[in-house]
Design an enzyme around this catalytic site. Sequence first.
Site, PDB file in Angstrom:
ATOM      1  N   GLU A 130      42.493  73.576  55.229  1.00 54.85           N
ATOM      2  CA  GLU A 130      41.948  74.644  54.386  1.00 54.85           C
ATOM      3  C   GLU A 130      41.923  74.320  52.899  1.00 54.85           C
ATOM      4  OE1 GLU A 130      41.684  77.051  57.952  1.00 54.85           O
ATOM      5  OE2 GLU A 130      43.080  75.513  57.334  1.00 54.85           O
ATOM      6  N   TYR A 142      44.406  72.958  51.105  1.00 51.36           N
ATOM      7  CA  TYR A 142      45.706  73.019  50.432  1.00 51.36           C
ATOM      8  C   TYR A 142      46.214  71.609  50.106  1.00 51.36           C
ATOM      9  CZ  TYR A 142      45.895  78.046  51.354  1.00 51.36           C
ATOM     10  OH  TYR A 142      45.631  79.397  51.378  1.00 51.36           O
ATOM     11  N   ARG A 170      48.839  71.130  61.079  1.00 51.36           N
ATOM     12  CA  ARG A 170      47.536  71.801  60.945  1.00 51.36           C
ATOM     13  C   ARG A 170      46.603  70.875  60.180  1.00 51.36           C
ATOM     14  NH1 ARG A 170      46.614  77.569  60.026  1.00 51.36           N
ATOM     15  NH2 ARG A 170      44.377  77.881  59.757  1.00 51.36           N
ATOM     16  N   HIS A 219      38.974  76.780  51.549  1.00 48.99           N
ATOM     17  CA  HIS A 219      38.774  78.122  50.999  1.00 48.99           C
ATOM     18  C   HIS A 219      37.608  78.169  50.019  1.00 48.99           C
ATOM     19  CE1 HIS A 219      41.963  80.140  52.998  1.00 48.99           C
ATOM     20  NE2 HIS A 219      42.930  79.432  52.455  1.00 48.99           N
ATOM     21  N   GLN A 243      38.325  93.307  55.937  1.00 51.19           N
ATOM     22  CA  GLN A 243      38.507  94.346  54.929  1.00 51.19           C
ATOM     23  C   GLN A 243      39.963  94.695  54.660  1.00 51.19           C
ATOM     24  OE1 GLN A 243      34.723  96.712  56.590  1.00 51.19           O
ATOM     25  NE2 GLN A 243      35.799  97.840  55.031  1.00 51.19           N
TER      26      GLN A 243
END
Length: 675
Positions: free
Chosen positions: A165, A167, A215, A253, A340
């Site tokens: 992601e 990181y 991961r 991201h 949301q």
Amino acid sequence: MTEYPNLLAPLDLGHATLRNRVLMGSMHTGLEETKDWNRVAEFYAARARGGVGLMVTGGMAPNAEGGVFPGAAGLFNDQDIENHRVVTDRVHEAGGLIAMQVLHAGRYAYSPDCVSASAVKSPISPFPPKELDEEGIQKQLNDIATAAARARKAGYDGVEIMGSEGYFINQFLVRHTNKRTDYWGGSYENRMRVAIEAVKRARAAAGDDFIIICRLSMIDLVPDGSTFDEVLQLAREVEKAGASIINTGIGWHEARIPTIATSVPRAAFAWVTKKLMGKVGIPIVTSNRINTPQVAEQVLADGCADMVSMARPLLADADFVAKAEAGRADRIAPCIACNQACLDHTFSGKISTCLVNPRACHETELLIEKTLDPKRVAVVGAGPAGLSAAITAAQRGHDVTLFDKADRIGGQLNMARVIPGKEEFHGLVEWFETMLADHDVETRLGRAVGEEDLKPFDDVVIASGVLPRDPGIPGQDNENVVSYLDVLSGQAQVGARVAIVGAGGIGFDVAEYLTQERPSPTENLTEWMREWGVTDTAEARSGLAPEGPHPEPSPRQVTLLQRKAERPGKRLGKTTGWIHRAALKMKGVEMVSGVNYDRIDDQGLHVSTGEARENTRLINADTVVLCTGQVSERSLADAMADHGVNVHVIGGADVAAELDAKRAINQGTRVAAAL
């Protein structure tokens, strides 16, 4: 015989056996930062009782500079270890297994002290990172290993080392962020050393009989990311370094391709992990948009992975696995991938929860308990607020009757479910129907409700929703003017040139509806990948198609307008608004801000700017669609106020801000919980 033989099969890791193939993926909920360890423990224990094979916590920082924000939770001292033992003990009492994610944010850390492979600033953070020297790299690696050792001491069954992601570890892996020429940069053999060392040192620190999940980013979706051969090479090396499981990360991201939003097809990236199957000797976990046991079972049956990771579906329903095991999958509250209440909350510094399940992360505070004083309860309005109130009240043992003037339940959810990319709302309405029947809620549909109908009840919940707001534009009664309700219900004929008045959530929905005539790409993975420019990492580095996005052309010319002098879509969801803006831009939608609506005539919509109404312009339009907000429909509530009946007003009838299903369901649940 179970319907899900692959999903519910045990998995032997050698030093531990998982009871099924469900991994609860890491979610940063903000609970650990509350310091209410009973609350944290109950959140995870509820999922353990619900049957999850293995859970992974939200990211725990290995050190201060690696935290996602200043003050982010981690295991820094003996007191932290004792606090986390409250969580692990509760999970083990519930029969579960839990791993702690070690998350070093690198340049994604929202702090001036952030560090990375190189001083390359992230587009989603204002802070440029400091480039680590040799001593700094060794410190980060040792701190990751120390975090693993402390996790074991705190009672965790394993750790997940976050290497995807975008990181910290991911930042060393790719040239996009690693500009170094030393031992830790340059060739791929050098760039993957941080990932390998992190796993190797964690294994040495925590021992052999400890689960270590690595991961890995299987497809980066950013420029200059990894190829498949590099991912395969890394996977084999982390296996040698001591990983027990390889978990999947999809996209960074900062990637401009959606990966988990509701418009992404179900199991859209399972093909990525399938390419790795058989290439390593440890279990592979696939991830992203797997939200039903049927989808999860199919992914496993197709040989795409050894396990499936589901995160948000276990916010929506803590008993997901238990219900699947019991043959009650239709009772699983569905994750609609709206973001949301989960990710939008996370990135806004709020405690995460779930639009569909407001009890998520509030298990110790929002209690649904059997009543000692059953009442006759009327709920007026079968939209999300009324449905949640009716079902919750019935769960508690009240005698509930649900009224609605429409001939079907769902309210404004029936508008949402026709929008391309929001097909998950079909499942939400179907789940509400199942739950009404399951809890013996009497439904009276297809007729208006009056005061006389409600007199026999002890409590009345008014969830009568909203009405479109009248914008008062001269000429709005012309034949070429329609309401969003007319468009989304299929009652209006819409021309080739369209002006949409109002660029809130409804305006964007209508624009997406009118620019997509073919079946939605959400229902066709090949079309969706073509639309967003995604391809195989064996064909193009990082999975970015060289030709870029190729959406189907819009069948209409659409102009989306708003009065506010701000970027259209600014107030949409924090983590999904960019997707809607990008999708409409790809369809050629013109977005106009800061205008006055002067008048509508046969030619279209006349607009101007400023108080002096300067810069007049005609938006040529065959159809003008009004999406100008809502007002509360509370006439019945006002009429009932003097009748001596306990009246509770919820949802849009209470506050008519956009069409907020999150607030409506939360409010309905809480009102019913307190009856």
